[in-house]
Design an enzyme around this catalytic site. Sequence first.
Site, PDB file in Angstrom:
ATOM      1  N   GLY A 194       0.769  -1.244   0.000  1.00  0.00           N
ATOM      2  CA  GLY A 194       0.000   0.000   0.000  1.00  0.00           C
ATOM      3  C   GLY A 194       0.798   1.292   0.000  1.00  0.00           C
ATOM      4  O   GLY A 194       0.314   2.321  -0.457  1.00  0.00           O
TER       5      GLY A 194
ATOM      6  N   GLU B 231       3.924   3.849   5.978  1.00  0.00           N
ATOM      7  CA  GLU B 231       2.733   3.047   5.698  1.00  0.00           C
ATOM      8  C   GLU B 231       1.673   3.907   5.019  1.00  0.00           C
ATOM      9  O   GLU B 231       1.696   5.129   5.106  1.00  0.00           O
ATOM     10  CB  GLU B 231       2.162   2.487   7.008  1.00  0.00           C
ATOM     11  N   ASP B 232       0.749   3.235   4.350  1.00  0.00           N
ATOM     12  CA  ASP B 232      -0.326   3.963   3.674  1.00  0.00           C
ATOM     13  C   ASP B 232      -1.337   4.530   4.672  1.00  0.00           C
ATOM     14  O   ASP B 232      -1.708   5.693   4.606  1.00  0.00           O
ATOM     15  CB  ASP B 232      -1.014   3.083   2.622  1.00  0.00           C
TER      16      ASP B 232
ATOM     17  N   ASP C 214      -5.153   2.370  10.541  1.00  0.00           N
ATOM     18  CA  ASP C 214      -6.600   2.171  10.653  1.00  0.00           C
ATOM     19  C   ASP C 214      -6.881   1.575  12.034  1.00  0.00           C
ATOM     20  O   ASP C 214      -6.802   2.285  13.032  1.00  0.00           O
ATOM     21  CB  ASP C 214      -7.039   1.280   9.492  1.00  0.00           C
TER      22      ASP C 214
ATOM     23  N   LYS D 233      -6.833   7.058  10.383  1.00  0.00           N
ATOM     24  CA  LYS D 233      -8.281   6.916  10.615  1.00  0.00           C
ATOM     25  C   LYS D 233      -8.478   6.621  12.099  1.00  0.00           C
ATOM     26  O   LYS D 233      -8.736   5.491  12.488  1.00  0.00           O
ATOM     27  CB  LYS D 233      -8.772   5.715   9.795  1.00  0.00           C
TER      28      LYS D 233
ATOM     29  N   PHE E 267     -14.047   3.671   3.475  1.00  0.00           N
ATOM     30  CA  PHE E 267     -13.011   2.870   2.826  1.00  0.00           C
ATOM     31  C   PHE E 267     -12.502   3.611   1.593  1.00  0.00           C
ATOM     32  O   PHE E 267     -13.254   3.919   0.685  1.00  0.00           O
ATOM     33  CB  PHE E 267     -13.528   1.478   2.455  1.00  0.00           C
ATOM     34  N   VAL E 268     -11.209   3.894   1.614  1.00  0.00           N
ATOM     35  CA  VAL E 268     -10.626   4.714   0.542  1.00  0.00           C
ATOM     36  C   VAL E 268      -9.639   3.900  -0.302  1.00  0.00           C
ATOM     37  O   VAL E 268      -9.027   2.953   0.187  1.00  0.00           O
ATOM     38  CB  VAL E 268      -9.913   5.956   1.122  1.00  0.00           C
TER      39      VAL E 268
ATOM     40  N   ASP F 183      -5.514  -0.098  -1.912  1.00  0.00           N
ATOM     41  CA  ASP F 183      -6.302  -0.993  -2.761  1.00  0.00           C
ATOM     42  C   ASP F 183      -7.615  -1.404  -2.117  1.00  0.00           C
ATOM     43  O   ASP F 183      -7.809  -1.321  -0.908  1.00  0.00           O
ATOM     44  CB  ASP F 183      -5.524  -2.289  -3.007  1.00  0.00           C
TER      45      ASP F 183
ATOM     46  N   ARG G  20      -5.086   0.716  -6.989  1.00  0.00           N
ATOM     47  CA  ARG G  20      -3.868   1.321  -6.447  1.00  0.00           C
ATOM     48  C   ARG G  20      -3.340   2.431  -7.358  1.00  0.00           C
ATOM     49  O   ARG G  20      -2.684   3.362  -6.912  1.00  0.00           O
ATOM     50  CB  ARG G  20      -2.768   0.271  -6.287  1.00  0.00           C
TER      51      ARG G  20
HETATM   52  P1  IMP Z   1      -4.971  -1.810  10.183  1.00  0.00           P
HETATM   53  O1  IMP Z   1      -6.459  -1.970  10.346  1.00  0.00           O
HETATM   54  O2  IMP Z   1      -4.487  -0.538  10.826  1.00  0.00           O
HETATM   55  O3  IMP Z   1      -4.238  -3.042  10.633  1.00  0.00           O
HETATM   56  O4  IMP Z   1      -4.731  -1.650   8.612  1.00  0.00           O
HETATM   57  C1  IMP Z   1      -4.094  -2.624   7.880  1.00  0.00           C
HETATM   58  C2  IMP Z   1      -4.099  -2.353   6.434  1.00  0.00           C
HETATM   59  O5  IMP Z   1      -5.439  -2.361   5.970  1.00  0.00           O
HETATM   60  C3  IMP Z   1      -3.525  -1.032   5.962  1.00  0.00           C
HETATM   61  O6  IMP Z   1      -2.135  -1.034   5.870  1.00  0.00           O
HETATM   62  C4  IMP Z   1      -4.174  -0.948   4.604  1.00  0.00           C
HETATM   63  O7  IMP Z   1      -3.438  -1.700   3.657  1.00  0.00           O
HETATM   64  C5  IMP Z   1      -5.516  -1.578   4.831  1.00  0.00           C
HETATM   65  N1  IMP Z   1      -6.563  -0.559   4.988  1.00  0.00           N
HETATM   66  C6  IMP Z   1      -7.122  -0.079   6.110  1.00  0.00           C
HETATM   67  N2  IMP Z   1      -8.048   0.858   5.842  1.00  0.00           N
HETATM   68  C7  IMP Z   1      -8.062   0.980   4.491  1.00  0.00           C
HETATM   69  C8  IMP Z   1      -8.802   1.783   3.569  1.00  0.00           C
HETATM   70  O8  IMP Z   1      -9.653   2.624   3.902  1.00  0.00           O
HETATM   71  N3  IMP Z   1      -8.537   1.578   2.248  1.00  0.00           N
HETATM   72  C9  IMP Z   1      -7.601   0.687   1.803  1.00  0.00           C
HETATM   73  N4  IMP Z   1      -6.888  -0.078   2.615  1.00  0.00           N
HETATM   74  C10 IMP Z   1      -7.116   0.064   3.949  1.00  0.00           C
HETATM   75 MG    MG Z   2      -4.450  -3.465   1.537  1.00  0.00          MG
END
Ligand code: IMP
Ligand code: MG
Length: 183
Positions: free
Chosen positions: A47, A102-103, A106, A134, A155-156, A162, A168
């Site tokens: 990402g 990181e992207d 979340d 987020k 969700f973006v 992606d 992407r």
């Molecule tokens: P986490 O929930 O913080 O563990 O997020 C893990 C991964 O989920 C991130 O690195 C993203 O790749 C993906 N992700 C979380 N939220 C989004 C979103 O809104 N769009 C796309 N990918 C997301």
């Molecule tokens: Mg992903």
Amino acid sequence: MSNVMEKDIDHVLLSEEELQTRVRELGRQISQDYAGKEPMLVSVLRGSYIFMADLTRAIDCMCLVDFMAVSSYGSGTTSSGQVNIIKDLSDSIEGKDIIVVEDILDSGNTLYYLMQVLQARNPASIRLCTLLDKPSRRAKPIQSDYVGFTVPDAFVVGYGLDYDEKYRNLPYIGVLKPEVYEK
Ligand code: IMP
Ligand code: MG
């Protein structure tokens, strides 16, 4: 809207121009904070690949780059606490100043685990830089040191992010139409 991906986008959240401007600001800030040092930027694939490419070009101190890939298991649009290292770093981070790129932060499940793994390898310092944050969805006690944009709970996709490995390559960040992932 003309291309095949755009019919699935509800609206643009962050335009190409807004992204470029903010990424340049982050690069300037990191350059100041690490002046005289040689940080290693660790990109978490996949990402962050576009953000990483733009961010590193906005940094004007000497720096190193490395890449790792993790998978976090979960349903379509949420992660779980289980994380697997799919591709590890090529180089040691011991004694180095690390910036994890990181992207999006979340739930925090992925990065909470990853930061612990990297911390255990004894870097001199470790900070986190995420393009998006987020905070409303956080499940783990973790925050980002450098945040591009704080975003609402939608969700973006685009600019590296992606859904189902697609979108992407959109040059902006858009909110995906819920019907795309609710099918
Ligand atoms: P986490 O929930 O913080 O563990 O997020 C893990 C991964 O989920 C991130 O690195 C993203 O790749 C993906 N992700 C979380 N939220 C989004 C979103 O809104 N769009 C796309 N990918 C997301
Ligand atoms: Mg992903």
